[in-house]
Design a protein around this motif. Structure first.
Motif, PDB file in Angstrom:
ATOM      1  N   LEU A  67      -2.126   5.330   8.301  1.00 53.96           N
ATOM      2  CA  LEU A  67      -2.950   6.743   7.763  1.00 53.96           C
ATOM      3  C   LEU A  67      -2.192   7.723   8.651  1.00 53.96           C
ATOM      4  O   LEU A  67      -2.888   9.010   9.100  1.00 53.96           O
ATOM      5  N   ILE A  68      -0.863   7.802   8.726  1.00 57.30           N
ATOM      6  CA  ILE A  68      -0.149   8.912   8.636  1.00 57.30           C
ATOM      7  C   ILE A  68       0.503   8.963   7.739  1.00 57.30           C
ATOM      8  O   ILE A  68       1.305   8.481   7.011  1.00 57.30           O
ATOM      9  N   THR A 108      -3.171   1.738   2.486  1.00 55.04           N
ATOM     10  CA  THR A 108      -2.185   3.629   3.189  1.00 55.04           C
ATOM     11  C   THR A 108      -2.949   4.039   1.839  1.00 55.04           C
ATOM     12  O   THR A 108      -3.533   3.790   1.610  1.00 55.04           O
ATOM     13  N   ALA A 109      -3.090   5.621   2.232  1.00 53.62           N
ATOM     14  CA  ALA A 109      -3.537   6.824   1.732  1.00 53.62           C
ATOM     15  C   ALA A 109      -2.559   7.483   1.348  1.00 53.62           C
ATOM     16  O   ALA A 109      -2.500   8.776   0.585  1.00 53.62           O
ATOM     17  N   ASN A 110      -1.383   7.384   1.223  1.00 55.88           N
ATOM     18  CA  ASN A 110       0.204   8.261   1.759  1.00 55.88           C
ATOM     19  C   ASN A 110       0.471   8.200   0.425  1.00 55.88           C
ATOM     20  O   ASN A 110       0.657   7.182  -0.126  1.00 55.88           O
ATOM     21  N   LYS A 111       0.054   9.314  -0.073  1.00 53.77           N
ATOM     22  CA  LYS A 111       0.395   8.833  -1.661  1.00 53.77           C
ATOM     23  C   LYS A 111       1.888   9.523  -1.814  1.00 53.77           C
ATOM     24  O   LYS A 111       2.733   9.530  -2.553  1.00 53.77           O
ATOM     25  N   ALA A 112       1.999  10.406  -0.794  1.00 55.23           N
ATOM     26  CA  ALA A 112       3.775  10.603  -0.928  1.00 55.23           C
ATOM     27  C   ALA A 112       5.174   9.834  -1.072  1.00 55.23           C
ATOM     28  O   ALA A 112       5.524   9.883  -1.714  1.00 55.23           O
ATOM     29  N   LEU A 113       4.832   9.089   0.253  1.00 55.92           N
ATOM     30  CA  LEU A 113       4.860   8.604   0.754  1.00 55.92           C
ATOM     31  C   LEU A 113       5.255   7.202  -0.423  1.00 55.92           C
ATOM     32  O   LEU A 113       6.648   6.861  -0.871  1.00 55.92           O
ATOM     33  N   LEU A 114       4.140   6.858  -1.408  1.00 52.33           N
ATOM     34  CA  LEU A 114       4.098   6.109  -2.622  1.00 52.33           C
ATOM     35  C   LEU A 114       5.115   6.203  -3.513  1.00 52.33           C
ATOM     36  O   LEU A 114       5.576   5.832  -4.304  1.00 52.33           O
ATOM     37  N   ALA A 115       5.000   7.366  -3.761  1.00 46.98           N
ATOM     38  CA  ALA A 115       5.560   8.211  -4.615  1.00 46.98           C
ATOM     39  C   ALA A 115       7.539   8.617  -4.340  1.00 46.98           C
ATOM     40  O   ALA A 115       8.335   8.417  -5.645  1.00 46.98           O
ATOM     41  N   GLU A 116       7.543   8.377  -3.276  1.00 50.45           N
ATOM     42  CA  GLU A 116       9.054   8.913  -2.870  1.00 50.45           C
ATOM     43  C   GLU A 116       9.674   7.035  -2.680  1.00 50.45           C
ATOM     44  O   GLU A 116      10.846   6.726  -3.237  1.00 50.45           O
ATOM     45  N   ARG A 174      10.033  -4.769  -0.013  1.00 51.13           N
ATOM     46  CA  ARG A 174       9.942  -5.591   0.830  1.00 51.13           C
ATOM     47  C   ARG A 174       8.529  -5.760   1.895  1.00 51.13           C
ATOM     48  O   ARG A 174       9.251  -7.214   1.683  1.00 51.13           O
ATOM     49  N   ALA A 175       7.684  -5.444   0.917  1.00 48.59           N
ATOM     50  CA  ALA A 175       6.168  -6.468   0.991  1.00 48.59           C
ATOM     51  C   ALA A 175       6.547  -7.621   0.350  1.00 48.59           C
ATOM     52  O   ALA A 175       6.481  -8.499   0.773  1.00 48.59           O
ATOM     53  N   ARG A 176       6.806  -7.711  -0.910  1.00 48.31           N
ATOM     54  CA  ARG A 176       7.209  -8.992  -1.457  1.00 48.31           C
ATOM     55  C   ARG A 176       8.332  -9.813  -1.383  1.00 48.31           C
ATOM     56  O   ARG A 176       7.761 -11.252  -1.232  1.00 48.31           O
ATOM     57  N   GLU A 177       8.930  -9.273  -0.731  1.00 47.30           N
ATOM     58  CA  GLU A 177      10.489  -9.959   0.016  1.00 47.30           C
ATOM     59  C   GLU A 177       9.698 -10.973   1.265  1.00 47.30           C
ATOM     60  O   GLU A 177       9.609 -12.278   1.685  1.00 47.30           O
ATOM     61  N   LEU A 178       8.882 -10.005   1.787  1.00 46.53           N
ATOM     62  CA  LEU A 178       7.590 -11.035   3.220  1.00 46.53           C
ATOM     63  C   LEU A 178       6.335 -11.477   2.852  1.00 46.53           C
ATOM     64  O   LEU A 178       6.260 -12.279   3.656  1.00 46.53           O
ATOM     65  N   GLY A 179       6.380 -11.962   1.922  1.00 46.40           N
ATOM     66  CA  GLY A 179       5.194 -12.358   1.372  1.00 46.40           C
ATOM     67  C   GLY A 179       3.650 -11.733   1.482  1.00 46.40           C
ATOM     68  O   GLY A 179       2.667 -12.346   2.067  1.00 46.40           O
ATOM     69  N   GLN A 180       4.070 -10.237   2.286  1.00 47.21           N
ATOM     70  CA  GLN A 180       2.827  -8.777   2.187  1.00 47.21           C
ATOM     71  C   GLN A 180       2.387  -8.824   0.855  1.00 47.21           C
ATOM     72  O   GLN A 180       2.978  -8.378   0.650  1.00 47.21           O
ATOM     73  N   CYS A 181       1.176  -7.459   1.644  1.00 54.42           N
ATOM     74  CA  CYS A 181       0.913  -6.399   0.476  1.00 54.42           C
ATOM     75  C   CYS A 181       0.133  -5.492   0.516  1.00 54.42           C
ATOM     76  O   CYS A 181       0.429  -5.163   2.301  1.00 54.42           O
ATOM     77  N   ILE A 182       0.840  -4.781   0.069  1.00 58.39           N
ATOM     78  CA  ILE A 182       0.297  -3.321   0.464  1.00 58.39           C
ATOM     79  C   ILE A 182      -1.061  -2.637  -0.544  1.00 58.39           C
ATOM     80  O   ILE A 182      -1.172  -2.654  -2.089  1.00 58.39           O
ATOM     81  N   ALA A 183      -2.074  -1.952  -0.674  1.00 58.49           N
ATOM     82  CA  ALA A 183      -2.964  -1.679  -0.853  1.00 58.49           C
ATOM     83  C   ALA A 183      -3.357  -0.367  -1.089  1.00 58.49           C
ATOM     84  O   ALA A 183      -2.180   0.540   0.179  1.00 58.49           O
ATOM     85  N   PHE A 184      -3.507   0.855  -2.206  1.00 60.52           N
ATOM     86  CA  PHE A 184      -3.750   2.292  -1.751  1.00 60.52           C
ATOM     87  C   PHE A 184      -4.423   3.005  -2.446  1.00 60.52           C
ATOM     88  O   PHE A 184      -4.344   3.723  -3.695  1.00 60.52           O
ATOM     89  N   GLU A 185      -6.050   2.421  -2.732  1.00 52.89           N
ATOM     90  CA  GLU A 185      -6.353   3.128  -3.731  1.00 52.89           C
ATOM     91  C   GLU A 185      -7.350   4.749  -3.185  1.00 52.89           C
ATOM     92  O   GLU A 185      -7.120   4.904  -3.886  1.00 52.89           O
ATOM     93  N   ALA A 186      -6.464   4.674  -1.767  1.00 51.97           N
ATOM     94  CA  ALA A 186      -6.985   5.728  -1.139  1.00 51.97           C
ATOM     95  C   ALA A 186      -5.701   7.136  -1.844  1.00 51.97           C
ATOM     96  O   ALA A 186      -6.311   8.125  -1.691  1.00 51.97           O
ATOM     97  N   ALA A 187      -4.888   6.542  -2.474  1.00 51.56           N
ATOM     98  CA  ALA A 187      -3.965   7.651  -2.148  1.00 51.56           C
ATOM     99  C   ALA A 187      -3.845   8.440  -3.452  1.00 51.56           C
ATOM    100  O   ALA A 187      -3.818   9.179  -3.829  1.00 51.56           O
TER     101      ALA A 187
END
Lengths: 436, 436
Positions: A79-80, A102-110, A118-131
């Motif tokens: 949440l930075i 994450t809630a960081n829309k700037a980070l996702l947009a950029e 990277r998340a897909r390569e690593l088999g992890q996932c990212i959720a971003f409803e709050a963005a």
């Protein structure tokens, strides 16, 4: 009951709200997650701050490694704000085997494609409803609930600060600067509200929604955008006289020639749902080819509405839904071709509101309508009040509403009008929302 | 690409819409499901109907066994209305290893615990987004998107037919019967609209929502309910004069004394979102303790909006999200104690609208206010117009708006007033929505 350990990075306003929900309502989150969500760590810059004293012993730490090196922590709410170190921290979290919320829309947009790749390569996932849109769960609604539809259009009030400012300017006849000062006092605007009021924030959110709803890959910085920072209370007043309100609308609309995308202060017919969105609320009108129109309205920002979205994401991630959606939808896939092309802004049709000041002399209206006519912009209505009859000024305001015309032609016409000798000062031009 | 075989049982209006989405938009559903959704079978009563001729060879069958005995069919949309044979078919589908998607709210409201219990025993799951509010994805929003919240209240317009009738009565001053005839012609009301207009349909939907949002286990038949079938255009007119609209509201509201649940034609302040819901639209205002107010508006019925919800459920089920939610939330678990108790209807506070006819003679208003006072029902406002001055009648209408009082006291006062000698005919009593 099974236990999933959770961490928060960044205990600002939203992070504190997330900690509160996890700590005070463990029964509730456990019921929805089917397991206990245990707040193991919260990473902060300065652990000695008095407001952290209420948190359980051992939770607060200044060392990100306490999270990275604890394999039992599975889900981390990052949440930075801003781009760095948010990006680097997110990569480190993914690389240490965490799923990230994450809630960081700037980070996702950029950096969306890099982070999701990277998340897909690593088999992890990212959720971003709050963005996007805080408490309105628009990400899940578009990605999951409306998945049987081709979304046809999406029009939203996505920046609560701008809407608060416009509502106050309209209600109280305030100037933009006074409204900002008041919003800062009330906590509705940041010390530097530039990104909110110049349309950047709304454009970043629109870029994310356009990607999810249409398979577009727009760079947010390429989305044509205007903010509310140039709005004059006079325009709110004239709009009202014409039966409209002015709202900062983010628009994505699919047509046979491609996707229309822009953020602009827009005249919206009074009495329609988007026109009546007040204060710091957000709203999104979606149209799907099967579902028809669906309208969402709620708080787009603030501690607990945003925390509500973050904790829903933590629950979805702990349950495993996020992983399934992430694997299936492959959001922000840099290798994928966009499914739609973007229409050039200059070709977009629109109706326009023009406000200018003219010398009160014979033939002036004719000169102006002549310019519009040459650019094939036809006039729907005109307001020209009589000049003040105290003889103090022979300059009068003139307001014109046009029929539909391409953005480029309307812009060229407005420029040409601005250069006429009979026109004093600038020509204000705003878009008018078409349809309900 | 992986393929998941799907079947439909019942090719009525909604089933045909679902078939259309699956057959015409395979690319779209595949993108969201991460696999091809293949319509393998559609079970109908009479396969010779000409409207089935367009479906691919071999899809239409009259034999349910073609679905039950095909182990490759994993997901079945069970779209038969009513209780039987819908219940038996659903059990057979579950027992043959299928996950089931349904739009049948009556079946869930009546047999939810049995069906969900059996599905859990068998390791199968049931999805039911389309059972409430058609195109508004309220089930997923409550069960998943707002899961960080204690829902505090939920107020909805859940029956599109009723809302269409009330809108038309209000707009055109039509009687209820004329509005029904017109709605039947336009396809907005069934040949026998009883369940829609008497509040049954809305109560069944409210029972489902109250279970998901509050952990209540109400029997739908125990929910106090009135329909729009007794509404008189005069009440719509008086409501308008008082600054209200009348809507069939389904209300669930949590208080310290338990859960308030009822369905009633209710005066809603004009200009507020629920008051402005027109025609066959549905809307739901949810309030959560973290997210605050969230408002949803969309088409609550109709072929494609409902099909949109069914296909979203088919996708969720094929992806595996439904299974996770089903295992975690344990909806309609008959072994589970309700988390809230229901407040007795008679104790519920409310404001009321009373309309009656009185003899135009001295002391009448005093007599009536006396009765209200004895029952501790205090008056907020009164409309009493002068009698027609042609001397044709000495009976005049009287409209009273009360302050808040318990339902029971208000009912007893209204009964007592009805029995006064100065009162002619019945006393109409409607609830008035409190708060925004």
């Amino acid at each position: 009951m099974e236990k999933t350990k959770v961490a928060i990075v960044g205990l600002g306003t939203v992070g504190t709200g997330v900690a509160k929900l996890l700590l005070d309502h463990g029964d509730r989150t456990a019921r929805h997650a089917g397991r206990t969500l245990w707040l193991q760590r919260a990473v902060v810059r300065d652990a000695s701050k008095p407001e952290y004293a209420d948190l359980p012993e051992g939770v607060v730490t200044e060392d990100l490694d306490d999270v990275l090196n604890d394999p039992e922590i599975k889900v981390v709410a990052q949440l930075i704000g801003g781009l760095e170190p948010a990006r680097t921290i997110m990569l480190k979290l993914l690389e240490s085997g965490k799923d990230v919320v994450t809630a960081n829309k700037a980070l996702l947009a950029e950096h969306g494609p890099e982070l999701f790749g990277r998340a897909r390569e690593l088999g992890q996932c990212i959720a971003f409803e709050a963005a996007v849109a805080g408490g309105i769960p628009i990400i899940t609604n578009i990605s999951q609930c409306l998945s049987a539809n081709q979304i046809l259009s999406l029009e939203g009030i996505l920046n609560g600060t701008s809407n608060f400012l416009v509502t106050q300017m309209d209600r109280l006849g305030m100037s933009f600067d006074d409204a900002v000062a008041q919003a800062q006092e009330l906590g509705y605007a940041e010390a530097d509200p530039t990104m909110d009021v110049d349309g950047t924030d709304a454009a970043q959110k629109l870029a994310i929604l356009a990607h999810l709803a249409f398979g577009a890959h727009p760079r947010w910085a390429d989305i044509p955008r205007l903010g509310v920072d140039q709005l004059d209370p006079a325009d709110l007043q004239y709009a009202r006289e014409l039966g409209y309100r002015i709202k900062l609308l983010a628009v994505a609309r699919l047509g046979s020639e491609g996707l229309e995308l822009h953020v602009s202060p827009t005249l919206v017919k009074a009495g329609t749902p988007l026109a009546e969105v007040q204060d710091a609320f957000n709203a999104i009108a979606v149209r799907g080819d099967a579902v028809g129109p669906v309208f969402y309205h709620g708080l787009g920002a603030g501690q607990m509405p945003t925390a509500s979205a973050v904790v829903a994401d933590i629950i979805d991630t702990a349950v495993g839904r996020t992983r399934l959606t992430f694997q299936t939808l492959k959001q922000f896939n840099g290798d994928e071709q966009p499914r739609v092309s973007l229409r050039p802004f200059s070709e977009l049709p629109g109706r326009y509101y023009l406000r200018l000041h003219v010398n009160d002399s014979p033939g002036v209206l004719g000169e102006i309508t002549g310019v519009l006519g040459r650019h094939q912009v036809s006039i729907a209505s005109v307001i020209q009040h009589e000049p003040a009859n105290d003889g103090t000024s022979d300059v009068v305001p003139l307001v014109i509403m046009t029929h539909s015309a391409p953005e480029g032609a309307a812009g060229r016409a407005a420029n040409e009008i601005e250069n006429l000798d009979c026109v004093v000062g600038k020509v204000i031009r705003l878009r008018v929302k078409v349809g309900e």
